[in-house]
Scaffold this active site. Structure first.
Site, PDB file in Angstrom:
ATOM      1  N   GLU A  36      -2.506   5.270  13.490  1.00 13.94           N
ATOM      2  CA  GLU A  36      -2.112   6.473  12.748  1.00 13.94           C
ATOM      3  C   GLU A  36      -2.407   7.738  13.551  1.00 13.94           C
ATOM      4  O   GLU A  36      -1.581   8.658  13.594  1.00 13.94           O
ATOM      5  CB  GLU A  36      -2.837   6.520  11.406  1.00 13.94           C
ATOM      6  CG  GLU A  36      -2.394   7.668  10.524  1.00 13.94           C
ATOM      7  CD  GLU A  36      -2.903   7.571   9.085  1.00 13.94           C
ATOM      8  OE1 GLU A  36      -2.425   8.345   8.239  1.00 13.94           O
ATOM      9  OE2 GLU A  36      -3.780   6.727   8.819  1.00 13.94           O
ATOM     10  N   CYS A  93       0.794  -1.223   0.000  1.00 17.26           N
ATOM     11  CA  CYS A  93       0.000   0.000   0.000  1.00 17.26           C
ATOM     12  C   CYS A  93       0.830   1.279   0.000  1.00 17.26           C
ATOM     13  O   CYS A  93       0.274   2.374  -0.116  1.00 17.26           O
ATOM     14  CB  CYS A  93      -0.933   0.010   1.215  1.00 17.26           C
ATOM     15  SG  CYS A  93      -1.813  -1.544   1.444  1.00 17.26           S
ATOM     16  N   HIS A 122      -3.460   7.745   5.801  1.00 16.60           N
ATOM     17  CA  HIS A 122      -3.588   6.428   5.201  1.00 16.60           C
ATOM     18  C   HIS A 122      -5.017   5.929   5.430  1.00 16.60           C
ATOM     19  O   HIS A 122      -5.649   5.433   4.507  1.00 16.60           O
ATOM     20  CB  HIS A 122      -2.556   5.469   5.786  1.00 16.60           C
ATOM     21  CG  HIS A 122      -2.469   4.175   5.038  1.00 16.60           C
ATOM     22  ND1 HIS A 122      -2.183   4.124   3.696  1.00 16.60           N
ATOM     23  CD2 HIS A 122      -2.632   2.885   5.433  1.00 16.60           C
ATOM     24  CE1 HIS A 122      -2.173   2.860   3.293  1.00 16.60           C
ATOM     25  NE2 HIS A 122      -2.453   2.091   4.327  1.00 16.60           N
ATOM     26  N   LYS A 129     -10.014   7.563   1.117  1.00 15.28           N
ATOM     27  CA  LYS A 129     -10.374   6.166   0.844  1.00 15.28           C
ATOM     28  C   LYS A 129     -11.852   5.920   1.116  1.00 15.28           C
ATOM     29  O   LYS A 129     -12.454   5.001   0.560  1.00 15.28           O
ATOM     30  CB  LYS A 129      -9.524   5.209   1.690  1.00 15.28           C
ATOM     31  CG  LYS A 129      -8.068   5.096   1.269  1.00 15.28           C
ATOM     32  CD  LYS A 129      -7.331   4.089   2.132  1.00 15.28           C
ATOM     33  CE  LYS A 129      -5.879   3.937   1.723  1.00 15.28           C
ATOM     34  NZ  LYS A 129      -5.063   5.130   2.026  1.00 15.28           N
ATOM     35  N   HIS A 165      -9.611   1.808  -1.305  1.00 11.18           N
ATOM     36  CA  HIS A 165      -8.168   1.639  -1.114  1.00 11.18           C
ATOM     37  C   HIS A 165      -7.579   1.070  -2.398  1.00 11.18           C
ATOM     38  O   HIS A 165      -7.801  -0.094  -2.724  1.00 11.18           O
ATOM     39  CB  HIS A 165      -7.932   0.696   0.076  1.00 11.18           C
ATOM     40  CG  HIS A 165      -6.516   0.632   0.529  1.00 11.18           C
ATOM     41  ND1 HIS A 165      -5.451   1.008  -0.256  1.00 11.18           N
ATOM     42  CD2 HIS A 165      -5.978   0.211   1.707  1.00 11.18           C
ATOM     43  CE1 HIS A 165      -4.330   0.829   0.417  1.00 11.18           C
ATOM     44  NE2 HIS A 165      -4.614   0.353   1.606  1.00 11.18           N
ATOM     45  N   PHE A 189       1.298  -3.014   4.507  1.00 11.63           N
ATOM     46  CA  PHE A 189       1.620  -4.344   5.015  1.00 11.63           C
ATOM     47  C   PHE A 189       3.115  -4.597   4.799  1.00 11.63           C
ATOM     48  O   PHE A 189       3.700  -4.150   3.801  1.00 11.63           O
ATOM     49  CB  PHE A 189       0.821  -5.410   4.274  1.00 11.63           C
ATOM     50  CG  PHE A 189      -0.598  -5.561   4.749  1.00 11.63           C
ATOM     51  CD1 PHE A 189      -1.043  -4.966   5.905  1.00 11.63           C
ATOM     52  CD2 PHE A 189      -1.503  -6.320   4.020  1.00 11.63           C
ATOM     53  CE1 PHE A 189      -2.347  -5.112   6.349  1.00 11.63           C
ATOM     54  CE2 PHE A 189      -2.815  -6.479   4.446  1.00 11.63           C
ATOM     55  CZ  PHE A 189      -3.237  -5.871   5.615  1.00 11.63           C
TER      56      PHE A 189
END
Length: 402
Positions: free
Chosen positions: A305, A162, A294, A326, A331, A390
């Site tokens: 976050e 990502c 994010h 998003k 995403h 990830f």
């Protein structure tokens, strides 16, 4: 060290097939997430996504090109065409030799993989098309952009889940800043919305069945999207001398690794990336007005976050605006940072902060100004774009109004 500016932007995503339509949708807080439409969707548990609708590849590419272009490459070329047209650059001579392409994607030609696995394992065929490998390889989009526009400088693909787009754009920024390149076409794309792509993500059990609600207490997971965002990064003096329109300046970037867990995010890793981007840009935390988060809509990401933002910005965190687009476009995995950079440009140029839609219930662990549900007008001089992937890989970019 050279200054780096953005002189062109292009996109195609669930909100729009170009930048103008995408930014209008963001200003309106429009949701591009809906029911998925492709083969065997009834066999999926997750049936929603930020799918690009109304896109007909045949209107953009001929039959020969179609045999070489996976959907992620098609999206990239559409976005690159818009970005390069806006920049007004024609690549020949020295400019061609000193301009390249760095793009991000996590999966590359996922649709091509999916189609050909079906052909071999389900339909029992013993042959696949001879161009399957050049169609599905992760660097296909970057290579086709370089060939289409005569870009002969550094050209490669970054694949860091990502964070792929932010890593790619950070590399492009550093190349120009160091003098290694005059301009770079950069960004990212993804197209995982096919049966195999969604089925794989179902296994992680991080997907929502109904909506993406970042930072809301009742959030229940992420929603996949697809599309591309592509930009022209250019050395400032080169852009100024030719009278180019400058969208904003890229002033810093930083990358970090959590070195902790393959899927669980780390507050410390995210904080190091944000603090590093500020340090690289020479910007104090108090100058930042907006962060494009994010913000995946998962329980773990959002609270981690927010905690990282609080650590880095201290008392200024309460004055920051932070939103996750998003919630609108889904995403885009490896392409997500590129599309989200558009929200930062809109904040800097137009003074409009894209909202976090779907926000329903305050979460005490996400107690920041997340610009809930409606866009907001505000003057912003510096913005950050966060990407946390990830594998514990983080990339943050800092941009300034010019």
């Amino acid at each position: 060290m050279k200054r780096v500016v953005i002189t062109g932007a292009g996109t195609i995503n669930a909100l729009g097939h170009n930048v103008a339509d995408t930014l209008e949708a963001m200003r309106e807080g429009r949701c591009g997430i809906g029911d998925l439409e492709f083969r065997d969707v009834d066999r999926l548990t997750i049936k929603i996504g930020g799918q690009v609708r109304g896109f007909e590849a045949e209107g953009h590419f001929n039959r020969q090109q179609m045999t070489l272009y996976d959907r992620f490459t098609q999206f990239t070329l559409v976005a690159a065409k818009e970005a390069i047209a806006q920049a007004g650059l024609i690549f020949h001579g020295e400019l061609a030799a000193r301009s390249g392409v760095v793009l991000g994607t996590a999966g590359g030609g996922v649709s091509t993989w999916d189609d050909n696995y079906r052909s071999v394992y389900e339909d029992g065929k013993n042959r696949v098309h001879p161009f399957v490998v050049p169609k599905l390889m992760n660097n296909a989009a970057a290579s086709h952009v370089s060939m289409e526009y005569n870009l002969k400088g550094p050209t490669f693909t970054v694949s860091t889940a990502c964070a792929s787009s932010n890593h790619a754009m950070s590399m492009a920024f550093q190349m120009i800043r160091s003098g290694a390149a005059l301009s770079m076409v950069t960004g990212g794309s993804e197209s995982m919305l096919c049966f195999g792509g969604v089925k794989a993500w179902e296994g992680l059990r991080v997907m929502s069945k109904d909506a993406c609600r970042p930072f809301s207490a009742n959030r229940n997971g992420m929603v996949q999207g697809e599309g591309a965002g592509v930009f022209v990064f250019e050395e400032y003096e080169h852009a100024r001398k030719r009278g180019a329109e400058i969208l904003c300046e890229v002033v810093g970037c930083a990358m970090s690794s959590d070195a902790a867990d393959i899927v669980m995010p780390s507050k410390q890793g995210a904080a190091r990336a944000m603090a590093g981007a500020l340090s690289d840009a020479g910007v104090p935390p108090s100058e930042v007005g907006y962060i494009n988060a994010h913000g995946t809509g998962t329980a773990a990401n959002d609270k981690t976050e927010c905690a990282a933002v609080a650590d880095v910005f201290g008392p200024h965190a309460d004055k920051l605006m932070i939103s996750s687009t998003k919630s609108m476009h889904g995403h885009l995995i490896g392409g997500t940072g590129a599309v989200e950079l558009l929200a930062c440009i809109m904040a800097l140029r137009d003074g409009v902060i894209a909202p976090t839609i779907g926000y329903e219930e305050p979460d005490p662990e996400c107690a920041l100004d997340v610009v809930p549900n409606q866009a907001r007008e505000a003057e912003v001089s510096v913005a950050l774009s966060n990407a946390f992937a990830f594998g514990g890989l983080n990339a943050v970019m800092a941009l300034r109004r010019i």
